[in-house]
Write a protein that holds these residues in place. Structure first.
Motif, mmCIF file in Angstrom:
data_model
loop_
_atom_site.group_PDB
_atom_site.id
_atom_site.type_symbol
_atom_site.label_atom_id
_atom_site.label_comp_id
_atom_site.label_asym_id
_atom_site.label_seq_id
_atom_site.Cartn_x
_atom_site.Cartn_y
_atom_site.Cartn_z
ATOM 1 N N UNK A 85 -0.841 -4.957 -4.323
ATOM 2 C CA UNK A 85 -2.005 -4.552 -5.120
ATOM 3 C C UNK A 85 -1.519 -3.708 -6.285
ATOM 4 N N UNK A 86 -1.967 -4.062 -7.494
ATOM 5 C CA UNK A 86 -1.627 -3.228 -8.651
ATOM 6 C C UNK A 86 -2.457 -1.957 -8.564
ATOM 7 N N UNK A 92 -3.307 6.186 1.956
ATOM 8 C CA UNK A 92 -3.625 4.781 2.241
ATOM 9 C C UNK A 92 -2.820 3.810 1.379
ATOM 10 N N UNK A 93 -2.233 4.306 0.300
ATOM 11 C CA UNK A 93 -1.393 3.436 -0.536
ATOM 12 C C UNK A 93 0.095 3.650 -0.273
ATOM 13 N N UNK A 134 1.668 -1.831 -5.038
ATOM 14 C CA UNK A 134 1.737 -1.261 -3.689
ATOM 15 C C UNK A 134 1.725 -2.430 -2.720
ATOM 16 N N UNK A 135 2.789 -2.548 -1.945
ATOM 17 C CA UNK A 135 2.971 -3.753 -1.123
ATOM 18 C C UNK A 135 3.124 -3.404 0.356
ATOM 19 N N UNK A 161 6.060 -0.543 0.756
ATOM 20 C CA UNK A 161 6.863 -0.074 -0.374
ATOM 21 C C UNK A 161 6.069 -0.153 -1.668
ATOM 22 N N UNK A 162 6.586 0.532 -2.675
ATOM 23 C CA UNK A 162 6.059 0.428 -4.030
ATOM 24 C C UNK A 162 7.129 -0.226 -4.900
#
Ligand SMILES: [Fe+2]
Length: 454
Positions: free
Chosen positions: A73-74, A253-254, A96-97, A43-44
């Motif tokens: 990750x930011x 990828x994100x 981004x998790x 998720x974001x």
């Protein structure tokens, strides 16, 4: 008239920002290496601190809730060359998790929420030591400040009788037919726990509004999802269509964290996972529309090494690769030049059962091929299925595809007939039955793949 235009602008503005207005967006569940015990929740979020709370829906014990701390990750696309500066991927930094859960029970339905509680959770989790490990089952002690809607996934059951649904080339832009097609296939497949796609989920990967439209919708919920990347995963902007605009599948990828077991140069875009008695392998056919003659040696070595080491551990072998080995060579001549000569012998060697592809936007399905020819040997050969489109971008049949070429059993012009396709694939000990449906729930094609392995 002015009122209609104003309403349309308002609706469009909402659509552009809808995902980002949520606390948690682009929520997708992807398979772990063994999808019977492991999944990854992606998720974001704009929240610095978040965690995932999950439970087996049938577990009624008071300690049923588990929680897991994600890796976050930011991220934005600001530092990426050729990116689209008007996309919210560029303008909005976000976290981004992903969190991989590894000790699930096979064949069980789980519910989960993503939560944010800066004051409580991290004080508790501090000292747990792991960046993505379970940290406890006492979440009732915490009071989330915000949480997502309830989402669900079901683990693979280890059964030999099961089904999944397959799509290709959503190439989503808002208002495409894709959501309806997904709803149809959920109904036809009786809520299948697994959906796969062979690439090109959106038209321009650097445009977040297309991802928001595709992913942040009730249709795209409650299943485990796997996709290979398409060439459009490497697109950044629609203004300057020189390919590829990205050198990596940054947004893919994100958005999706897949098993990190792929080829060294294409981790996350190439990968494999087990689902019941099938082994799925994703390949990254990214170098579209460039003529540098690059082959896929790294992935070819990895594919062969992987299948050598996994020999005897699966009954069916299914490949997801965006460009079809036997697809149209007019639309993309690189397919004929670079892909077929390299991959056809490899798939022959490993006796791949089914290759799911797209890219052409024309429907083509081969006979069972042993190398370049129709198989004459029992239990030998590969079916290549390019469903063309699970969205609104369609093409007419070109001269490189023909039902009389001895290779293709079925070719369908999607453009003239305005058709979009998806497949329900029923797997049993003895065979896989592939049934392709159009958006009107009518059967467009059907074929049976007999089991080659025990
Ligand atoms: Fe494509």
């Amino acid at each position: 008239m002015k009122r209609i235009i104003a309403t349309a602008i308002l609706a469009f503005s909402w659509l552009l920002s809808a995902g980002q207005d949520k606390d948690f967006y682009h929520i997708v569940v992807t398979p772990g290496e063994d999808a019977s015990t492991s999944v990854t929740i992606n998720y974001h979020t704009n929240h610095l601190y978040s965690y995932i709370q999950y439970a087996d829906v049938l577990d009624i014990s008071c300690t049923r809730y588990q929680f897991i701390k994600p890796v976050c990750e930011l991220w934005s696309t600001k530092d990426i060359e050729n990116t689209s500066t008007s996309s919210s991927f560029y303008t909005n930094d976000r976290f981004v998790c992903h969190a991989t859960i590894t000790d699930l029970q096979p064949g069980r339905k789980y519910e989960f929420w993503i939560c944010c509680s800066a004051s409580g959770y991290f004080a508790y989790a501090e000292g747990s030591g792991s960046t993505a490990s379970r940290t406890g089952s006492h979440v009732e002690a915490f009071h989330p400040e915000v949480d997502s809607e309830t989402c669900y996934f079901t683990t693979a059951s280890n059964s030999k009788e099961w089904n999944f649904v397959a799509f290709t080339d959503f190439q989503s832009v808002p208002n495409s037919i894709t959501h309806q097609l997904i709803r149809n296939m959920k109904e036809i497949g009786n809520n299948p726990p697994l959906m796969v796609c062979s690439g090109d989920m959106v038209d321009v990967a650097g445009w977040e509004d297309s991802w928001t439209w595709l992913l942040d919708n009730d249709a795209f919920r409650d299943f485990v999802y796997a996709s290979s990347p398409g060439d459009h995963a490497y697109w950044a902007d629609a203004k300057d269509r020189k390919y590829p605009q990205y050198t990596e599948a940054h947004t893919f990828n994100h958005l999706f964290h897949f098993p990190q077991n792929g080829a060294e140069k294409s981790k996350n875009t190439s990968y494999f996972f087990y689902y019941n008695n099938a082994l799925f392998v994703s390949l990254d056919m990214n170098n579209s529309n460039i003529s540098r003659g690059e082959k896929f040696d790294d992935q070819a070595r990895w594919f062969q090494h992987t299948l050598d080491s996994l020999k005897g551990t699966y009954q069916y072998l299914i490949v997801l690769m965006h460009k079809s080995v036997y697809g149209s060579s007019i639309i993309d001549s690189n397919v004929g030049k670079y892909i077929s000569p390299q991959w056809s012998p490899i798939f022959q060697k490993y006796n791949v059962d089914l290759v799911l592809s797209g890219h052409d936007h024309v429907y083509s399905r081969t006979y069972q091929l042993d190398g370049d020819h129709k198989s004459t040997i029992k239990n030998k050969g590969t079916y290549y299925l390019d469903m063309g489109s699970s969205g609104n971008k369609r093409r007419a049949v070109d001269t490189s595809l023909s039902e009389s070429d001895g290779i293709h059993a079925k070719v369908i012009d999607l453009k003239t007939k305005e058709l979009s396709f998806a497949a329900n694939i029923q797997v049993s000990k003895k065979k896989m039955i592939v049934t392709v449906y159009n958006q009107h729930k009518q059967i467009a094609d059907q074929f049976t793949i007999k089991a080659k392995r025990r």
